[in-house]
Design a protein around this motif. Sequence first.
Motif, PDB file in Angstrom:
ATOM      1  N   LEU A 136      86.004  17.860  39.716  1.00 22.69           N
ATOM      2  CA  LEU A 136      86.384  19.284  39.111  1.00 22.69           C
ATOM      3  C   LEU A 136      86.911  19.685  37.748  1.00 22.69           C
ATOM      4  CD1 LEU A 136      88.947  21.460  42.080  1.00 22.69           C
ATOM      5  CD2 LEU A 136      86.652  21.289  41.771  1.00 22.69           C
ATOM      6  N   MET A 148      89.224  20.576  35.814  1.00 19.21           N
ATOM      7  CA  MET A 148      91.172  20.652  36.018  1.00 19.21           C
ATOM      8  C   MET A 148      91.367  19.710  35.768  1.00 19.21           C
ATOM      9  SD  MET A 148      91.934  23.439  38.761  1.00 19.21           S
ATOM     10  CE  MET A 148      93.358  22.780  39.065  1.00 19.21           C
ATOM     11  N   ASP A 149      90.862  18.747  37.299  1.00 17.43           N
ATOM     12  CA  ASP A 149      91.427  17.114  37.444  1.00 17.43           C
ATOM     13  C   ASP A 149      91.004  16.450  36.124  1.00 17.43           C
ATOM     14  OD1 ASP A 149      91.831  18.102  39.329  1.00 17.43           O
ATOM     15  OD2 ASP A 149      90.003  17.805  40.654  1.00 17.43           O
ATOM     16  N   ASN A 179      93.487  17.702  33.780  1.00 19.83           N
ATOM     17  CA  ASN A 179      94.876  17.052  34.035  1.00 19.83           C
ATOM     18  C   ASN A 179      95.134  15.107  34.064  1.00 19.83           C
ATOM     19  OD1 ASN A 179      95.788  19.789  34.933  1.00 19.83           O
ATOM     20  ND2 ASN A 179      95.075  19.814  36.831  1.00 19.83           N
ATOM     21  N   GLY A 196      92.351  26.564  34.255  1.00 18.83           N
ATOM     22  CA  GLY A 196      91.656  26.804  35.420  1.00 18.83           C
ATOM     23  C   GLY A 196      90.376  26.899  35.985  1.00 18.83           C
ATOM     24  N   GLU A 197      89.738  25.233  35.383  1.00 14.53           N
ATOM     25  CA  GLU A 197      88.463  25.292  35.596  1.00 14.53           C
ATOM     26  C   GLU A 197      88.332  24.596  37.430  1.00 14.53           C
ATOM     27  OE1 GLU A 197      85.435  25.931  36.193  1.00 14.53           O
ATOM     28  OE2 GLU A 197      84.327  25.692  33.769  1.00 14.53           O
ATOM     29  N   LYS A 198      87.969  25.375  38.024  1.00 17.67           N
ATOM     30  CA  LYS A 198      87.730  24.970  39.217  1.00 17.67           C
ATOM     31  C   LYS A 198      86.082  24.689  39.850  1.00 17.67           C
ATOM     32  CE  LYS A 198      91.857  27.362  40.607  1.00 17.67           C
ATOM     33  NZ  LYS A 198      93.563  28.866  41.035  1.00 17.67           N
ATOM     34  N   ARG A 199      85.326  24.591  39.404  1.00 18.24           N
ATOM     35  CA  ARG A 199      83.831  24.237  39.424  1.00 18.24           C
ATOM     36  C   ARG A 199      83.604  22.856  39.502  1.00 18.24           C
ATOM     37  NH1 ARG A 199      81.085  28.418  35.598  1.00 18.24           N
ATOM     38  NH2 ARG A 199      82.361  27.947  34.091  1.00 18.24           N
TER      39      ARG A 199
END
Length: 351
Positions: free
Chosen positions: A257, A259-260, A263, A299-302
């Motif tokens: 993802l 977001m990962d 993070n 917020g990028e969950k794709r």
Amino acid sequence: MKTQNLCKELELDGIMLAGEVNRHYATGLRTSSGIAFVTPERAFFSTDFRYIEAANVKLSDFTVEMRTREKTFAAIMREWTGDIRRIGFEEDIMTVKEHEAWQKELENIEWVSAAAGIAKMRAVKEPWEIERMKAAQRIAERAFLEVLDVISAGMTEKQAAAELIYRMLRLGADKPSFDPIVVSGPNSSLPHGEPGDRELQKGDFVTVDFGCSLDGYCSDMTRTVAIGYATDEMREVYGVVRKAQLAGIAAAKAGVLGMDIHNAADEVIRNAGYGEYFGHGFGHGIGMEVHEDYNASPGEKRVLEAGMVISAEPGIYIPGKFGVRIEDVIVLRENGCENLMTLDRELITIV
């Protein structure tokens, strides 16, 4: 043609491309005016007198027709669509007024949102697209190295930005991919500050964020350099940003993802006590535009795919003091990523 494959994937009779960059992507021809219409079997293109000769020469796989005062884009589209009923369009580009006008011009058409499909199609780069981005990146890197030889205390931010633009064009770029950001001293705490008349001073951090466009594809890079010297605090912050960037790059690969990735870098900055000073995403998509869809943000969950290209640009910005950002551009691969940058990330001090 990838656009024809997208028609089949979205179960469309055709896709109308009115946006300048999307037209360029589908046709390979850059025009300020025109419409491309692609069906699963055929491709059409219309433009005005200024570009019609180039279109006829370059677009051998397209049916090409010139728009005139007597024969508008709407009239041409009516001929192309025939019995077609389901058309994809760029709802993120077409205005409400334009959409209403097209609905009136083309009756009995079901207009289907296609922006997400187009964005994903463009986000996964072909090998030849990567090569164009590498070529643009080499120009930006060479321009940066040249500017390091002329930048000094007393030069203004605007003057430094002008040197970058001049050198990129002289080295073969078509144009800057965006207005360069050159901010110094306390101004460097502004992530997207504009170059001004402030003179560079010894003890400043100078953040230089710039890129160029070549053959339709963009480069983007940021380096933060010190003028004269850097304090212990400045070196500490620079080291944290460099470590954060490496952590994000290490986490970047196909199948994760967005977001990962963010993070992984954010954790380094937070653990160092600077979390409140990192307020933007780790990276954004890049290609024919310097900011494209699919990114490495909170917020990028794709799920990101192999061939997608994103920037890698964490930063720390301490208001009233200084900021640091380091940016490379990376291509996601199955087991990691490829960095398009050849320059290292060590702190450069300009004497």
